[in-house]
Structure formats: C-alpha cells, structure tokens
Design a protein around this motif. Structure first.
Motif, short mmCIF file in Angstrom:
data_model
loop_
_atom_site.label_atom_id
_atom_site.label_comp_id
_atom_site.label_asym_id
_atom_site.label_seq_id
_atom_site.Cartn_x
_atom_site.Cartn_y
_atom_site.Cartn_z
N HIS A 1 0.82 -1.22 0.00
CA HIS A 1 0.00 0.00 0.00
C HIS A 1 0.85 1.27 0.00
O HIS A 1 0.32 2.37 0.15
CB HIS A 1 -0.94 -0.02 1.21
N GLU B 1 0.03 4.58 -2.15
CA GLU B 1 -1.21 4.42 -2.90
C GLU B 1 -2.10 5.66 -2.87
O GLU B 1 -2.87 5.89 -3.79
CB GLU B 1 -1.99 3.20 -2.43
N ARG C 1 -0.25 7.71 -5.67
CA ARG C 1 -0.05 6.96 -6.92
C ARG C 1 -0.50 5.52 -6.67
O ARG C 1 0.29 4.68 -6.28
CB ARG C 1 1.40 7.02 -7.34
N PRO C 2 -1.77 5.25 -6.92
CA PRO C 2 -2.34 3.95 -6.56
C PRO C 2 -1.61 2.73 -7.14
O PRO C 2 -1.61 1.67 -6.54
CB PRO C 2 -3.77 4.02 -7.09
N ASP C 3 -0.97 2.88 -8.28
CA ASP C 3 -0.31 1.74 -8.92
C ASP C 3 1.17 1.60 -8.52
O ASP C 3 1.85 0.70 -9.02
CB ASP C 3 -0.41 1.86 -10.44
N PHE C 4 1.66 2.43 -7.62
CA PHE C 4 3.10 2.42 -7.32
C PHE C 4 3.58 1.05 -6.87
O PHE C 4 4.50 0.47 -7.46
CB PHE C 4 3.46 3.47 -6.27
N SER D 1 2.43 -1.92 -7.08
CA SER D 1 2.30 -3.02 -8.05
C SER D 1 3.15 -2.80 -9.29
O SER D 1 3.41 -3.74 -10.04
CB SER D 1 0.83 -3.21 -8.45
N SER D 2 3.62 -1.58 -9.50
CA SER D 2 4.41 -1.25 -10.69
C SER D 2 5.91 -1.20 -10.46
O SER D 2 6.69 -1.47 -11.36
CB SER D 2 3.98 0.11 -11.26
#
Length: 170
Positions: free
Chosen positions: A33, A36, A39-42, A44-45
C-alpha cells in the motif's frame, strides 16, 4: 543497475509511504500500500532497481521507520530528492536504503530509465545523455549502506574488533 524513475512532488509524508491502516499487517502488506494515496499503482508497478525521485521534504511526518522499510522491501534502489525530513533520512540510511539530495530535478521525467551511482553521487539518465550531480554521502554512511544498514554494519564492526582482540585476521 538501472531502473525506472518514479517521480513525485513535494511533501511526501510517512503516512503516504506507510499508511497507518496497514501498520499491523507486517511489512509485505504495508509495502503493498506504499504511496497508494498519491499513486495507486506504485507498489504493483515498482520493480527492484527502480528509483524514487521527489521534490522537497520527502518523508515528512511521523518517525515511523516502516516508511523507508516499505520502499526497501519493494526493491527501490534509492531515493533522490531536493530535501528530506531528517528522521526519514536517518531511518533510511539505518535500514540500508540510499537517500541522496539533488540540487535540481528539472528535466527528469516519470518513467525515465536511470542508474544511481551512490559512490560518485550521480544519477545517470543515458537516453537523455544527462548526468545529475547529487550531494555525495560521507564515507561512513556509504560503508553503512554497503553493509546493508546500521545493524549489519555494527555486527561487522564488532566482529572485526572481536577478531582483532583475539589475534585473528578478519
């Protein structure tokens, strides 16, 4: 090692890096998390070797060391910012996460491929044929980072001192 730049603005606080809601879940859940809220995708990216670049006052807020630990857990190679909150800066070094101050981040783009040379204090952007000079870390902090942070550094130092006292070569 090279990685992508994840570019952030000013005043990224420890609550964004390590959201309080997930503090009891362990570092893997907390890191999932990380950032997030901005930058919500941080989480996972980001990939091992990627570099976080930010404006001023990175890591402001509480003294929670999990903020730096979450970035390290995700494999971030280091953080480059115009300035850092003092407690975050020290927590990062203690945990073995490189943090370097830049005088300018102009021309750095989100997603740029870069490499971080901690010893020389350089952020290299080969596609832009550009090198950004960073404030170099003192040798004692570079040694601590090379050892993986404060605790491994002290263990290494104490073991060397113990070996010396007992007449053994390290």
């Amino acid at each position: 090692m090279s990685g992508r730049i994840f570019l952030f603005g000013n005043d990224i606080d420890t609550d964004q890096l390590a959201p309080g809601l997930y503090m009891k879940g362990g570092i893997a859940e907390l890191a999932a998390h990380c950032l997030e809220g901005v930058r919500p995708d941080f989480a996972s990216s980001v990939r091992p070797g990627d570099i976080v670049v930010a404006g001023t006052n990175f890591g402001m807020g509480s003294s929670r060391e999990q903020a730096a630990e979450a970035l390290k857990h995700l494999g971030v190679a280091g953080v480059v910012a115009l300035s850092f909150a003092g407690i975050f800066y020290r927590n990062a070094i203690n945990l073995g996460l490189p943090v370097l101050v830049a005088h300018s981040i102009d021309g750095i783009g989100d997603g740029d491929v870069a490499s971080l040379d901690i010893d020389a204090g350089l952020l290299n952007l080969p596609a832009k044929e550009r090198t950004i000079r960073l404030e170099r870390l003192p040798d004692n902090l570079k040694a601590m980072l090379a050892d993986g942070g404060l605790v491994p550094h002290l263990k290494k130092r104490f073991a060397a001192e113990r070996d010396k006292e007992h007449g053994r070569c390290a």
